[in-house]
Motif scaffolding. Structure first.
Motif, PDB file in Angstrom:
ATOM      1  N   ALA A 135      -7.663   6.915 -11.090  1.00 14.27           N
ATOM      2  CA  ALA A 135      -7.767   6.110 -12.308  1.00 14.27           C
ATOM      3  C   ALA A 135      -6.431   6.056 -13.037  1.00 14.27           C
ATOM      4  O   ALA A 135      -6.047   5.005 -13.574  1.00 14.27           O
ATOM      5  CB  ALA A 135      -8.850   6.684 -13.220  1.00 14.27           C
ATOM      6  N   LYS A 136      -5.708   7.168 -13.059  1.00 11.00           N
ATOM      7  CA  LYS A 136      -4.417   7.187 -13.741  1.00 11.00           C
ATOM      8  C   LYS A 136      -3.344   6.445 -12.951  1.00 11.00           C
ATOM      9  O   LYS A 136      -2.333   6.028 -13.514  1.00 11.00           O
ATOM     10  CB  LYS A 136      -3.997   8.632 -13.995  1.00 11.00           C
ATOM     11  CG  LYS A 136      -4.885   9.315 -15.032  1.00 11.00           C
ATOM     12  CD  LYS A 136      -4.544  10.778 -15.228  1.00 11.00           C
ATOM     13  CE  LYS A 136      -5.476  11.416 -16.251  1.00 11.00           C
ATOM     14  NZ  LYS A 136      -5.205  12.863 -16.421  1.00 11.00           N
ATOM     15  N   ALA A 137      -3.558   6.307 -11.624  1.00 13.29           N
ATOM     16  CA  ALA A 137      -2.637   5.505 -10.811  1.00 13.29           C
ATOM     17  C   ALA A 137      -2.968   4.024 -10.892  1.00 13.29           C
ATOM     18  O   ALA A 137      -2.156   3.185 -10.481  1.00 13.29           O
ATOM     19  CB  ALA A 137      -2.680   5.971  -9.359  1.00 13.29           C
ATOM     20  N   PHE A 138      -4.136   3.704 -11.415  1.00 10.72           N
ATOM     21  CA  PHE A 138      -4.610   2.319 -11.438  1.00 10.72           C
ATOM     22  C   PHE A 138      -3.653   1.353 -12.139  1.00 10.72           C
ATOM     23  O   PHE A 138      -3.455   0.228 -11.667  1.00 10.72           O
ATOM     24  CB  PHE A 138      -5.994   2.282 -12.089  1.00 10.72           C
ATOM     25  CG  PHE A 138      -6.685   0.948 -12.022  1.00 10.72           C
ATOM     26  CD1 PHE A 138      -6.789   0.253 -10.827  1.00 10.72           C
ATOM     27  CD2 PHE A 138      -7.242   0.376 -13.153  1.00 10.72           C
ATOM     28  CE1 PHE A 138      -7.430  -0.973 -10.754  1.00 10.72           C
ATOM     29  CE2 PHE A 138      -7.885  -0.844 -13.101  1.00 10.72           C
ATOM     30  CZ  PHE A 138      -7.979  -1.522 -11.899  1.00 10.72           C
ATOM     31  N   PRO A 139      -3.025   1.743 -13.271  1.00 17.12           N
ATOM     32  CA  PRO A 139      -2.091   0.801 -13.912  1.00 17.12           C
ATOM     33  C   PRO A 139      -0.966   0.328 -13.008  1.00 17.12           C
ATOM     34  O   PRO A 139      -0.422  -0.761 -13.218  1.00 17.12           O
ATOM     35  CB  PRO A 139      -1.541   1.607 -15.106  1.00 17.12           C
ATOM     36  CG  PRO A 139      -2.614   2.586 -15.411  1.00 17.12           C
ATOM     37  CD  PRO A 139      -3.208   2.962 -14.084  1.00 17.12           C
ATOM     38  N   SER A 140      -0.629   1.107 -11.982  1.00 21.86           N
ATOM     39  CA  SER A 140       0.484   0.726 -11.110  1.00 21.86           C
ATOM     40  C   SER A 140       0.150  -0.445 -10.198  1.00 21.86           C
ATOM     41  O   SER A 140       1.053  -1.021  -9.584  1.00 21.86           O
ATOM     42  CB  SER A 140       0.934   1.932 -10.270  1.00 21.86           C
ATOM     43  OG  SER A 140      -0.100   2.326  -9.375  1.00 21.86           O
ATOM     44  N   ILE A 141      -1.133  -0.817 -10.083  1.00 17.96           N
ATOM     45  CA  ILE A 141      -1.490  -1.974  -9.245  1.00 17.96           C
ATOM     46  C   ILE A 141      -2.081  -3.109 -10.070  1.00 17.96           C
ATOM     47  O   ILE A 141      -2.534  -4.113  -9.508  1.00 17.96           O
ATOM     48  CB  ILE A 141      -2.471  -1.582  -8.123  1.00 17.96           C
ATOM     49  CG1 ILE A 141      -3.833  -1.151  -8.693  1.00 17.96           C
ATOM     50  CG2 ILE A 141      -1.886  -0.490  -7.241  1.00 17.96           C
ATOM     51  CD1 ILE A 141      -4.914  -0.998  -7.625  1.00 17.96           C
TER      52      ILE A 141
END
Length: 510
Positions: free
Chosen positions: A233-239
């Motif tokens: 979820a915290k990596a989600f902004p990167s896509i």
């Protein structure tokens, strides 16, 4: 003598033109301010008095009447300080402005005469432009935020004296300009600490995140502690897909009103809000004595991440149902009814039970059946029905963790997401306020999610077998539309529908 200056007020996130009328007459000194001013506006009397005296002007010791029109609109905040001060100078014949009718003037005054920044400058500038004004005078600290609006001259000033000198023609200020296209040429990768390539395994969950990003779909993850739910979820902004200029201005208006822009000129990255589970209903939805945007509006066109979903108060979760469906929040108060946009992606995570290990082959679950059902029951059926994608994220064993190959980078996934979102932007270009598939209404679904005969027959079987609601049926179609867009397919096929159904077959209640 009577003077008039145009200023601006806020109603929700929209600007409203206000006319500041000042009448200075002979008589016993008095000061009357009318037009539904709040305490902040009423206190302008003392700020204006000191600002004028400390800037070398004389304060008219006469009968002063100030009207803020329209009189039935509640006026809030210190933005009227500068127009009131300049209006007093005009009415007392200390200032003879040139072409004052083409200006809108805003600004808070300090006691020294300096002009301080104000919140909500962007929607005010947009309102001034849309009402045909050619120039707007604002605090210097707000100039770069305001200058992203084209079609109106932005004139930044630092003091009352500087504003008066410009209006009289003694010292003309050059309008502030920015290259808005250059703001979007910065790195397209979100400033995110975690990249999807760092997450080993969990390929089905990564696929779900890719679909969610492409169509702005809601997503629920369920799995034991340490499975990687929060990390993904915290990596989600990167896509997340790049924002268009129109989307950026829409989000920036909300943050401008909330006073959260800080040093940014415009929101070029999609917002990612992650409130703690102790959040109140008002902080989540918006409101208060003076209504302000809540977390759902601050996440507009971005992400609202609710970690440990069942730990949130049940009342807080239930108030999410209306904004998820309507994509806006209406807050009613005595003086006005305000509507804030709230078209967001809800990403939520939860454990399968209170201890977290129900169904885990390597850990023993200590929860009773009643505790498991009571825990899952904190999330109501109507709220679950509004979540497009629901998946399980199992824990990974040692061998899978060590041997799993390095996954795709966020940059590679984002390329596909941007391509799918570009398809949607072209498809919905003539639809006002429609940007992505998750926003499709039943009318739009009928137009843009048309099925062939084999696909209709498949959906009929799925509808009966899964006992779907009408909402659930529509959400499967929207999800299938996004999967087709990711593949570059013009029509929705059976394979797209089949994959979409898989993401709705899981229930947290087991």
């Amino acid at each position: 003598m009577l003077s008039q200056i145009h200023s601006c007020s806020l109603l929700g996130i929209e600007g409203q033109i206000v006319t500041v009328e000042i009448d200075v007459l002979n008589g016993l000194p008095s000061y009357v301010l009318v037009g539904l001013p709040d305490t902040g506006v009423k206190e302008s009397k003392e700020r204006v008095y000191s600002a004028l005296k400390n800037s070398g002007y004389s304060y008219p010791m006469k009968k002063i009447t100030i009207n803020l029109a329209p009189a039935d609109l509640k006026k809030e905040g210190p933005a009227y300080d500068l127009p009131i001060a300049l209006g007093l100078l005009m009415a007392s014949e200390q200032l003879e402005p040139v072409d004052i009718e083409s200006y809108v003037i805003l600004g808070e005054l300090s006691l020294s005469g300096e002009i301080k920044p104000i919140n909500g400058i962007l929607p005010m500038v947009l309102a001034a432009r849309d009402h045909g004004f050619k120039k707007i005078m604002i605090p210097s600290a707000n100039q770069y935020e305001a200058a992203v609006v084209e079609g109106i001259e932005i004139l930044p000033v630092q003091s009352v004296a500087e504003a008066a000198a410009h209006l009289s023609g003694e010292c003309c200020k050059a309008p502030c300009k920015v290259d808005i296209d250059a703001l979007f040429k910065r790195s397209s990768t979100h400033n995110c600490e975690t990249d999807f390539s760092e997450i080993r395994g969990q390929e089905h969950a990564k696929r779900a995140f890719e679909i969610a990003a492409a169509g702005a779909h809601n997503l629920l993850l369920s799995g034991p502690p340490g499975a990687g739910k929060s990390m993904m979820a915290k990596a989600f902004p990167s896509i997340l897909p790049d924002m268009t200029v129109e989307e950026a201005l829409e989000v920036t208006k909300i943050y401008s009103v909330a006073g959260l822009l800080r040093d940014a000129q415009v929101m070029t990255e999609r917002p990612f809000r992650s409130p703690h589970h102790t959040i109140s209903n008002i902080s989540l939805i918006g409101g208060g004595r003076i209504p302000k945007p809540g977390e759902v509006s601050l996440a507009h066109l971005g992400v609202l991440f609710l970690d440990e979903l069942p730990e949130f108060k049940k009342s807080a979760l239930e108030v999410l149902r209306q904004p998820i469906e309507d994509q806006q929040v209406t807050i009613s108060r005595v003086n006005a009814s305000l509507t804030y946009p709230a078209s967001f992606m809800m990403i939520a995570s939860m454990n399968p039970c209170p201890c977290g290990y129900y169904g885990d082959p390597t850990h023993e679950c200590r929860c009773s059946t009643s505790e498991i059902h009571r825990y899952a029951g904190k999330i109501s059926g109507p709220l679950l029905d509004r979540i497009d994608i629901k998946i399980e994220v199992p824990a990974m064993d040692f061998d899978a963790l060590e041997t799993a190959p390095k996954g795709e980078s966020s940059a590679d996934i984002k390329v596909r997401v941007n391509a799918a979102r570009a398809v949607q932007n072209r498809r919905y270009g003539e639809e006002k306020g429609l940007y992505f598939n998750a926003q499709l209404s039943p009318r739009h679904i009928e137009k843009y999610c048309e099925l062939g005969m084999p696909e209709k027959q498949l959906m009929e079987k799925i509808y009966k077998k899964m006992n779907l609601s009408a909402r659930g049926y529509h959400r499967i179609l929207k999800l299938a539309r996004t999967i087709a867009d990711l593949e570059g397919a013009v029509e929705i096929k059976a394979a797209h529908l089949s994959e979409a159904v898989q993401y709705r077959s899981f229930s947290p209640e087991g």
